[in-house]
Design an enzyme around this catalytic site. Sequence first.
Site, PDB file in Angstrom:
ATOM      1  N   TRP A  21       0.842  -1.187   0.000  1.00  0.00           N
ATOM      2  CA  TRP A  21       0.000   0.000   0.000  1.00  0.00           C
ATOM      3  C   TRP A  21       0.884   1.247   0.000  1.00  0.00           C
ATOM      4  O   TRP A  21       1.859   1.351   0.744  1.00  0.00           O
ATOM      5  CB  TRP A  21      -0.917   0.014   1.233  1.00  0.00           C
ATOM      6  CG  TRP A  21      -1.725   1.275   1.325  1.00  0.00           C
ATOM      7  CD1 TRP A  21      -2.851   1.584   0.638  1.00  0.00           C
ATOM      8  CD2 TRP A  21      -1.419   2.428   2.132  1.00  0.00           C
ATOM      9  NE1 TRP A  21      -3.280   2.851   0.952  1.00  0.00           N
ATOM     10  CE2 TRP A  21      -2.423   3.393   1.869  1.00  0.00           C
ATOM     11  CE3 TRP A  21      -0.407   2.736   3.038  1.00  0.00           C
ATOM     12  CZ2 TRP A  21      -2.428   4.629   2.496  1.00  0.00           C
ATOM     13  CZ3 TRP A  21      -0.421   3.976   3.659  1.00  0.00           C
ATOM     14  CH2 TRP A  21      -1.429   4.912   3.386  1.00  0.00           C
ATOM     15  N   ASP A  72     -16.089  11.861  -2.056  1.00  0.00           N
ATOM     16  CA  ASP A  72     -15.528  10.567  -1.654  1.00  0.00           C
ATOM     17  C   ASP A  72     -16.281   9.998  -0.443  1.00  0.00           C
ATOM     18  O   ASP A  72     -17.430  10.371  -0.165  1.00  0.00           O
ATOM     19  CB  ASP A  72     -14.026  10.724  -1.389  1.00  0.00           C
ATOM     20  CG  ASP A  72     -13.232   9.458  -1.690  1.00  0.00           C
ATOM     21  OD1 ASP A  72     -13.284   8.528  -0.864  1.00  0.00           O
ATOM     22  OD2 ASP A  72     -12.556   9.390  -2.740  1.00  0.00           O
ATOM     23  N   ARG A 118      -9.442  -3.025   7.858  1.00  0.00           N
ATOM     24  CA  ARG A 118     -10.018  -1.674   7.794  1.00  0.00           C
ATOM     25  C   ARG A 118     -11.452  -1.689   8.353  1.00  0.00           C
ATOM     26  O   ARG A 118     -12.350  -1.039   7.837  1.00  0.00           O
ATOM     27  CB  ARG A 118      -9.999  -1.114   6.371  1.00  0.00           C
ATOM     28  CG  ARG A 118     -10.158   0.414   6.303  1.00  0.00           C
ATOM     29  CD  ARG A 118     -10.048   0.937   4.882  1.00  0.00           C
ATOM     30  NE  ARG A 118     -10.143   2.391   4.828  1.00  0.00           N
ATOM     31  CZ  ARG A 118     -11.191   3.063   4.358  1.00  0.00           C
ATOM     32  NH1 ARG A 118     -12.257   2.413   3.912  1.00  0.00           N
ATOM     33  NH2 ARG A 118     -11.191   4.374   4.332  1.00  0.00           N
ATOM     34  N   LYS A 156     -16.498   6.543  -8.367  1.00  0.00           N
ATOM     35  CA  LYS A 156     -15.238   5.949  -7.899  1.00  0.00           C
ATOM     36  C   LYS A 156     -15.580   4.669  -7.149  1.00  0.00           C
ATOM     37  O   LYS A 156     -16.216   4.706  -6.099  1.00  0.00           O
ATOM     38  CB  LYS A 156     -14.495   6.923  -6.980  1.00  0.00           C
ATOM     39  CG  LYS A 156     -13.209   6.347  -6.383  1.00  0.00           C
ATOM     40  CD  LYS A 156     -12.518   7.358  -5.474  1.00  0.00           C
ATOM     41  CE  LYS A 156     -11.287   6.754  -4.806  1.00  0.00           C
ATOM     42  NZ  LYS A 156     -10.604   7.731  -3.921  1.00  0.00           N
ATOM     43  N   TRP A 157     -15.155   3.517  -7.696  1.00  0.00           N
ATOM     44  CA  TRP A 157     -15.472   2.199  -7.126  1.00  0.00           C
ATOM     45  C   TRP A 157     -14.244   1.709  -6.371  1.00  0.00           C
ATOM     46  O   TRP A 157     -13.208   1.440  -6.964  1.00  0.00           O
ATOM     47  CB  TRP A 157     -15.835   1.242  -8.253  1.00  0.00           C
ATOM     48  CG  TRP A 157     -16.259  -0.137  -7.834  1.00  0.00           C
ATOM     49  CD1 TRP A 157     -15.653  -0.973  -6.945  1.00  0.00           C
ATOM     50  CD2 TRP A 157     -17.395  -0.865  -8.331  1.00  0.00           C
ATOM     51  NE1 TRP A 157     -16.326  -2.164  -6.843  1.00  0.00           N
ATOM     52  CE2 TRP A 157     -17.399  -2.124  -7.684  1.00  0.00           C
ATOM     53  CE3 TRP A 157     -18.388  -0.579  -9.257  1.00  0.00           C
ATOM     54  CZ2 TRP A 157     -18.366  -3.103  -7.955  1.00  0.00           C
ATOM     55  CZ3 TRP A 157     -19.355  -1.546  -9.518  1.00  0.00           C
ATOM     56  CH2 TRP A 157     -19.352  -2.798  -8.873  1.00  0.00           C
ATOM     57  N   ASP A 158     -14.374   1.556  -5.065  1.00  0.00           N
ATOM     58  CA  ASP A 158     -13.244   1.195  -4.215  1.00  0.00           C
ATOM     59  C   ASP A 158     -13.399  -0.237  -3.706  1.00  0.00           C
ATOM     60  O   ASP A 158     -14.499  -0.822  -3.745  1.00  0.00           O
ATOM     61  CB  ASP A 158     -13.159   2.172  -3.034  1.00  0.00           C
ATOM     62  CG  ASP A 158     -11.734   2.423  -2.576  1.00  0.00           C
ATOM     63  OD1 ASP A 158     -10.852   1.595  -2.880  1.00  0.00           O
ATOM     64  OD2 ASP A 158     -11.498   3.452  -1.909  1.00  0.00           O
ATOM     65  N   CYS A 217     -10.617   1.590  -8.332  1.00  0.00           N
ATOM     66  CA  CYS A 217      -9.775   1.866  -7.164  1.00  0.00           C
ATOM     67  C   CYS A 217      -9.851   0.673  -6.227  1.00  0.00           C
ATOM     68  O   CYS A 217     -10.892   0.028  -6.108  1.00  0.00           O
ATOM     69  CB  CYS A 217     -10.253   3.137  -6.453  1.00  0.00           C
ATOM     70  SG  CYS A 217      -9.298   3.557  -4.979  1.00  0.00           S
ATOM     71  N   ASP A 234      -2.689   5.345  -3.394  1.00  0.00           N
ATOM     72  CA  ASP A 234      -3.077   6.351  -2.409  1.00  0.00           C
ATOM     73  C   ASP A 234      -1.927   7.296  -2.093  1.00  0.00           C
ATOM     74  O   ASP A 234      -2.138   8.346  -1.476  1.00  0.00           O
ATOM     75  CB  ASP A 234      -3.547   5.674  -1.118  1.00  0.00           C
ATOM     76  CG  ASP A 234      -4.958   5.122  -1.231  1.00  0.00           C
ATOM     77  OD1 ASP A 234      -5.655   5.464  -2.204  1.00  0.00           O
ATOM     78  OD2 ASP A 234      -5.351   4.331  -0.354  1.00  0.00           O
TER      79      ASP A 234
END
Length: 776
Positions: free
Chosen positions: A231, A398, A478, A512-514, A562, A584
């Site tokens: 990351w 976001d 997370r 935005k697809w995370d 993403c 990131d």
Amino acid sequence: MKLFRYLLLCAAALSFGAPAPASPLSGAAAGSSCSISASDIPVASTAPGASFAAESPFAPAPDNLVRVVTRDVTLAMLREPDGRLSFAYFGPAFAGDAALAARRYIGRPDAHEDMRPEAYLAYGGRNYLEPALKVTHADGSQTTELVVGDVTVSDLGPGRTQTTVHMRDKVYPLAVDLIFTAYRDENVITQQVRVTNEHRKNRPVTLENVYSAYLPLLAPEFYLTHFHGTWAREMQLTEERLTPGVKVVESRKGVRTTQSENPSFLLSTDGPARADRGEVIAGALAWSGNYRLSFELDEGGRLNILGGINPFASRYTLGAGESFTTPVMIWSYSASGYGLAARQLHDWARRYALHDGATVNSVVLNSWEGAYFDFDEATIRRMIDDAAAMGVETFVLDDGWFGNNYPRNNDAAGLGDWQVNQKKLPNGIDALAQYAAAKGLRFGIWIEPEMVNPESDLAHAHPEWVVKSPGRDVPTMRNQWLLDLTNPAVQDFVVETFRGTVNLSPAITYVKWDANRHVESFGSEYLSADRQSHFWVDYTRGLYSVYERIRREFPDIEIQLCSSGGGRVDYGALPYHDEFWTSDDTDAYERIRMQFATNLIYPAEATAAHVSAVPNHQTGDRAPLKLRFDVAMMGRLGLELQPQHLTADELAFARQAVATYKDIRPVIQLGDLYPLRSPYEPGGWCARMFVSKDRSRAVFFAFSLDFHDRMASTDFRMQGLDPERRYRVTELNSPGYDTFWGNGQTFTGDYLMRVGVNPWLQRRGASSVLLLEAQP
């Protein structure tokens, strides 16, 4: 792009034994085809005195020679007298390739046969290497020996030809099709494999290994360039000389599989890879799940390359009549260094493997680092005002806009509950989106629909949707769990989440697809006990099915790919997306290296690169604003900061830089990329340039990565220009002085490519951007 996405969907359907979808190609038929049966292929004479007349690369081949041909590249295979399909050649097209059918190889010790390698290596017969195909048959037999049946050649439309070699086991009713697609103008060849259990009764077979491609090569030495990281440090380039044994690049994470490795590589066969000379093969696997790239240098000096789905915990059972189709392996060959291999991949990607790749992407301001979770309507409206003033084209809201019973005020709650947070945004998303539209901006929004927080309405309502191993704790990452996309109900939920989010306002044009975690301790309540090993494949197939449904319904929505940054940068997911989030880490110093490596495989058009605040939120570095813009302008330019924190001078610079980028954007996003100086080489420099297809405009970027003393200087020789034309040089994003003495002057393309430019770049972080425009 529609053709490539169609092939992906075919693979998904056939994996489940379902019929392939209708072709998205226009017209009633995809193209013409012809078939050559095994009985039509004579046995080749391999007598020492056999000879062939010289031919052009596109002359008819002997019937026992199977060729896959682009404009400049040939892949050739040969049907042997015993029915095997052997590998003959991969490299530049040449006259007289019919002689490949008569080529002899050194004999195998203690056997009356030569050592010609097979075109697709199955475990069985004399094979002792890692096999491309390993099958357990219904009676428990572990061996497979393939022989050639028919060869079918189909015209897929302008510049595309598909060659299918139909093979089958000598003993068992097992069919194996090798499917090659040649993209003539892009010099790209793709390969995938379809395996079918042709038993008429319920006699299952189990696939242990089923790789997309096998490529055996002979050369004096091999240098492998591959990518690694973590990351905030994705796509770090490393090169190594391969030695006897096996080198493996793989992922077992299931999701976010490109964060630490990437299913792509460069291979040089004549010393370390160089940008503009030498033989280079580029390979990339179009797959977002577990993958494995294997490079086995055997005792005979042959490099055996395998690329495909990782066999780890993925035994796949086929019932009678069922098929399994692998993802696509992509090959690009260059005799002129890795720069040409990259440009060929970029041209192919823009046309076939990137959604709407012929259209430039917009300049974005994303709210994340400017607001994080701490915002209200007033905060967002001010950011929209500032974005409009800077010339930004799309504002993206976001994470943090959703959740009521479990409000999304941090990453510990609310994920999965896709209702607008009424406390933060009492007037809803539409009010903000319409406000942006009134300012001349498009509006985008963030989602993470594959994931769920334990603290959410969704997790409480559907615990059976969570990926978990029976009887064990479900690990969080997370503060979230992973939803089980092998389950059709979960797939429907994800599609509905996307639909419901987009329908929050008709002004939403960007998503935005995370995806912020990978798979741990896997298990599926949807899959039966004897199908748990299907999870890794079926999850990714489920994801692609979701993508396909969304793209059919929303073809005009821009979607960013993403996954905790660059965790899903691969050619399996890209056909459904307009761009990807590279990392990131927005630190310009770090991004120089990451973007250089990324663009050796993936196009700059899709590489989202944002200008962020200082000190940088990931590294703490304080890069100059000019450097931050110069680096971000080498991809899809965006911003990720709070504009209110910029000074008046900084805002003026940003407005001018955004306007400049819009002018040069077609060259950056749709032109040809030339890597001139690698940041991974000694010296502390990096240089790249982009050249329009008609060679009328070019943009040159150079960076100093280290402090260089007062006597240090270097020349950067340009590439890709027309040597006969004269180019006016104009410095962009000026720091207040000329970094190049030739600013405003005119030079021939020949001068710029043979002598080059020598900008004054002394300090770490110094940079120069030059626009070249051909003069009448």
